[in-house]
Write a protein that holds these residues in place. Sequence first.
Motif, PDB file in Angstrom:
ATOM      1  N   ASP A 105     -10.446   8.288   5.145  1.00  0.00           N
ATOM      2  CA  ASP A 105      -8.715   7.395   5.067  1.00  0.00           C
ATOM      3  C   ASP A 105      -8.031   8.546   4.725  1.00  0.00           C
ATOM      4  O   ASP A 105      -7.191   9.802   3.974  1.00  0.00           O
ATOM      5  CB  ASP A 105      -8.619   7.486   3.730  1.00  0.00           C
ATOM      6  CG  ASP A 105      -7.459   6.994   2.740  1.00  0.00           C
ATOM      7  OD1 ASP A 105      -6.472   6.499   3.720  1.00  0.00           O
ATOM      8  OD2 ASP A 105      -7.468   6.566   1.550  1.00  0.00           O
ATOM      9  N   MET A 106      -7.691   8.426   6.608  1.00  0.00           N
ATOM     10  CA  MET A 106      -6.004   9.403   6.690  1.00  0.00           C
ATOM     11  C   MET A 106      -5.075   8.540   7.075  1.00  0.00           C
ATOM     12  O   MET A 106      -4.588   9.164   8.736  1.00  0.00           O
ATOM     13  CB  MET A 106      -7.400  10.422   7.475  1.00  0.00           C
ATOM     14  CG  MET A 106      -7.673  11.231   7.351  1.00  0.00           C
ATOM     15  SD  MET A 106      -8.335  13.081   8.414  1.00  0.00           S
ATOM     16  CE  MET A 106      -8.375  11.992   9.825  1.00  0.00           C
ATOM     17  N   ASP A 107      -4.464   7.486   6.690  1.00  0.00           N
ATOM     18  CA  ASP A 107      -3.370   7.648   7.110  1.00  0.00           C
ATOM     19  C   ASP A 107      -1.658   8.576   7.706  1.00  0.00           C
ATOM     20  O   ASP A 107      -1.722   9.354   7.019  1.00  0.00           O
ATOM     21  CB  ASP A 107      -2.541   6.479   6.412  1.00  0.00           C
ATOM     22  CG  ASP A 107      -2.476   6.531   4.769  1.00  0.00           C
ATOM     23  OD1 ASP A 107      -1.266   7.324   4.680  1.00  0.00           O
ATOM     24  OD2 ASP A 107      -3.227   6.745   3.539  1.00  0.00           O
TER      25      ASP A 107
ATOM     26  N   GLU B  30     -12.255   8.140  16.851  1.00  0.00           N
ATOM     27  CA  GLU B  30     -13.066   7.461  15.931  1.00  0.00           C
ATOM     28  C   GLU B  30     -14.492   6.858  16.743  1.00  0.00           C
ATOM     29  O   GLU B  30     -15.113   7.535  17.395  1.00  0.00           O
ATOM     30  CB  GLU B  30     -12.231   6.005  16.108  1.00  0.00           C
ATOM     31  CG  GLU B  30     -12.498   4.869  17.445  1.00  0.00           C
ATOM     32  CD  GLU B  30     -11.744   3.119  16.409  1.00  0.00           C
ATOM     33  OE1 GLU B  30     -12.006   2.932  18.024  1.00  0.00           O
ATOM     34  OE2 GLU B  30     -11.256   3.226  15.250  1.00  0.00           O
TER      35      GLU B  30
ATOM     36  N   GLY C 178       0.842   3.931  -2.804  1.00  0.00           N
ATOM     37  CA  GLY C 178       0.558   5.354  -2.473  1.00  0.00           C
ATOM     38  C   GLY C 178       1.387   6.452  -3.377  1.00  0.00           C
ATOM     39  O   GLY C 178       0.914   7.687  -3.562  1.00  0.00           O
TER      40      GLY C 178
ATOM     41  N   ARG D  86     -16.548  10.266  12.932  1.00  0.00           N
ATOM     42  CA  ARG D  86     -17.264  10.214  11.184  1.00  0.00           C
ATOM     43  C   ARG D  86     -17.516  11.241  10.588  1.00  0.00           C
ATOM     44  O   ARG D  86     -17.601  12.624   9.284  1.00  0.00           O
ATOM     45  CB  ARG D  86     -17.896   8.816  10.224  1.00  0.00           C
ATOM     46  CG  ARG D  86     -16.525   7.828  10.755  1.00  0.00           C
ATOM     47  CD  ARG D  86     -16.681   6.682   9.928  1.00  0.00           C
ATOM     48  NE  ARG D  86     -17.787   5.996  11.371  1.00  0.00           N
ATOM     49  CZ  ARG D  86     -17.740   5.216  12.218  1.00  0.00           C
ATOM     50  NH1 ARG D  86     -16.510   4.859  12.267  1.00  0.00           N
ATOM     51  NH2 ARG D  86     -18.775   4.597  12.501  1.00  0.00           N
TER      52      ARG D  86
ATOM     53  N   PRO E 261       0.610  -1.108   0.098  1.00  0.00           N
ATOM     54  CA  PRO E 261       0.003   0.008   0.038  1.00  0.00           C
ATOM     55  C   PRO E 261       0.786   1.356  -0.324  1.00  0.00           C
ATOM     56  O   PRO E 261       0.342   2.577  -0.774  1.00  0.00           O
ATOM     57  CB  PRO E 261      -0.950  -0.109   0.631  1.00  0.00           C
ATOM     58  CG  PRO E 261      -0.533  -1.884   1.713  1.00  0.00           C
ATOM     59  CD  PRO E 261       0.992  -2.019   0.964  1.00  0.00           C
TER      60      PRO E 261
ATOM     61  N   ARG F 202      -0.472   9.432   4.601  1.00  0.00           N
ATOM     62  CA  ARG F 202      -0.905  10.855   3.827  1.00  0.00           C
ATOM     63  C   ARG F 202      -1.097  12.333   4.120  1.00  0.00           C
ATOM     64  O   ARG F 202      -0.479  12.688   3.305  1.00  0.00           O
ATOM     65  CB  ARG F 202      -2.415  10.563   3.078  1.00  0.00           C
ATOM     66  CG  ARG F 202      -3.591  11.177   2.838  1.00  0.00           C
ATOM     67  CD  ARG F 202      -4.470  10.626   1.738  1.00  0.00           C
ATOM     68  NE  ARG F 202      -4.364   9.795   1.147  1.00  0.00           N
ATOM     69  CZ  ARG F 202      -4.969   9.473   0.681  1.00  0.00           C
ATOM     70  NH1 ARG F 202      -7.094   9.507   0.640  1.00  0.00           N
ATOM     71  NH2 ARG F 202      -5.066   9.006  -0.486  1.00  0.00           N
ATOM     72  N   THR F 203      -0.973  12.304   5.382  1.00  0.00           N
ATOM     73  CA  THR F 203      -1.429  13.581   6.532  1.00  0.00           C
ATOM     74  C   THR F 203       0.047  13.946   6.391  1.00  0.00           C
ATOM     75  O   THR F 203      -0.068  14.952   6.196  1.00  0.00           O
ATOM     76  CB  THR F 203      -1.807  12.887   7.590  1.00  0.00           C
ATOM     77  OG1 THR F 203      -0.765  12.246   8.292  1.00  0.00           O
ATOM     78  CG2 THR F 203      -3.128  12.364   8.036  1.00  0.00           C
TER      79      THR F 203
ATOM     80  N   ALA G  82     -10.477  12.611   1.173  1.00  0.00           N
ATOM     81  CA  ALA G  82      -9.401  11.996   2.092  1.00  0.00           C
ATOM     82  C   ALA G  82     -10.416  11.866   3.645  1.00  0.00           C
ATOM     83  O   ALA G  82     -10.850  11.004   4.388  1.00  0.00           O
ATOM     84  CB  ALA G  82      -8.405  12.077   1.824  1.00  0.00           C
TER      85      ALA G  82
ATOM     86  N   GLU H 119     -13.825  10.438   3.283  1.00  0.00           N
ATOM     87  CA  GLU H 119     -13.720   9.229   3.198  1.00  0.00           C
ATOM     88  C   GLU H 119     -13.468   8.283   4.384  1.00  0.00           C
ATOM     89  O   GLU H 119     -13.239   7.297   4.600  1.00  0.00           O
ATOM     90  CB  GLU H 119     -13.228   8.315   2.154  1.00  0.00           C
ATOM     91  CG  GLU H 119     -13.815   9.283   0.884  1.00  0.00           C
ATOM     92  CD  GLU H 119     -12.981   8.283  -0.938  1.00  0.00           C
ATOM     93  OE1 GLU H 119     -11.530   8.121  -0.269  1.00  0.00           O
ATOM     94  OE2 GLU H 119     -12.825   8.695  -1.679  1.00  0.00           O
TER      95      GLU H 119
END
Length: 416
Positions: A221-223, A304, A19, A309, A15, A226-227, A216, A219
Amino acid sequence: MSEEKDVSHDDEQAPRAQGRWARAQQWLARAKGSAGHERNTLEIIGKSTLAASASWYVAHNLMAAQTPAFAPFSAVLIMQVTIYQSLLQALRYLAAVVAGVSVQAALGFLAGPDLLTFVLVALIALAIGRWRQLGAQGLQVTTAAFFAFSTYVSTAGTPQRVEHLGQILVLVGIGCAIGVLINLTVLPPMRYRGAEESIRTLAHSLCDLIDDIHPALREGDMDEERTWHWRQRAATLGPLVAQARSALHTAVESRYYNPRRLLPGRWGHEDFSGYSELVDALERVTHQFTSMTRTLHQWPQGEEGEECRGFLRDYADLLEALSGVTRQLSRIDERQLTGQLRELHRANEAAQHKRTELVENARDTSLPLSDPSRPYGILLSEAVRLLAEAQHTHDTLQYTVEKAAETGELQERAAR
């Protein structure tokens, strides 16, 4: 067990590799799409390569110089994002090289090529290099002196030494001339000559960053990688702000020293007094985005749940609306400000509406908005500041348009 461990390791790396490849494709897409940091980088690399190659051909193939590398090195060194800066750095670099070679020649021919001479050359060259007028090229005084001393030591006979030292100056002059010529004729950086284009570039880069963040967030999606990438890209906005200020300064200077202003109908009131305030506002926006991306990069792993969300989705909606504001600024055209101001007003109203929704929805949740150790209150504060700057930018443009309409300048610009 060993095979399972290897497979697991490969799965973890896949991944990350995908990415990075996806981001590389996005980087190239941004470079292809429109003017910005990415395209500027590719253009500088391409022009520097062309200038270095042409300089090497002249120095090595045509002149058969003993040290042909001086020419391509000089061409690349003075290649800047603006022709003005290329000329300025070329003159400073030439002055630095002449000073360094002259110091070595004077001491070398007087005292000979021994250690004491080298010490004196280094001492004097370092002192001259501190001269403020040479700027960043001051270090080249010492570099040129050392290379000249090396050439002097490795060459026998006074005529040959004089010839080789003179050849260094010629090669540096050729490299600088080719570098400036290519910068002037190949994809000349016209966008940096105007304050208007510098604001467009800054706003477009900001818009690109926002457009990468809000999907992101929506969705979830904040790994970490990426951040971290967002945070690094936000940091690159600072130099664009400095570039915009430099463009403003150059534009003001050009009104007083450019001979084109003497031609009838060629130079009007193109200083646009509102640009300075626009750059100030965009600078504050970049500071807020730097802080925001830092908060997202440090997002706690335990945050979470549905309310979390929902908060991120609302925040994504706000950023998407703010992207509309920055997109309007990336198209700013002084001759079409009246129509663009209406579009900017609508985009700003939509962003303000999303801010209100974000704040109200967040207050209806049990999220710890007042806890400074949790990210929600920090992000809300940054959203409020971002939208305040967006409103200020709109008000600044509106004031400028109204003032220009009163003086008749707006009609003159639209007619040109």
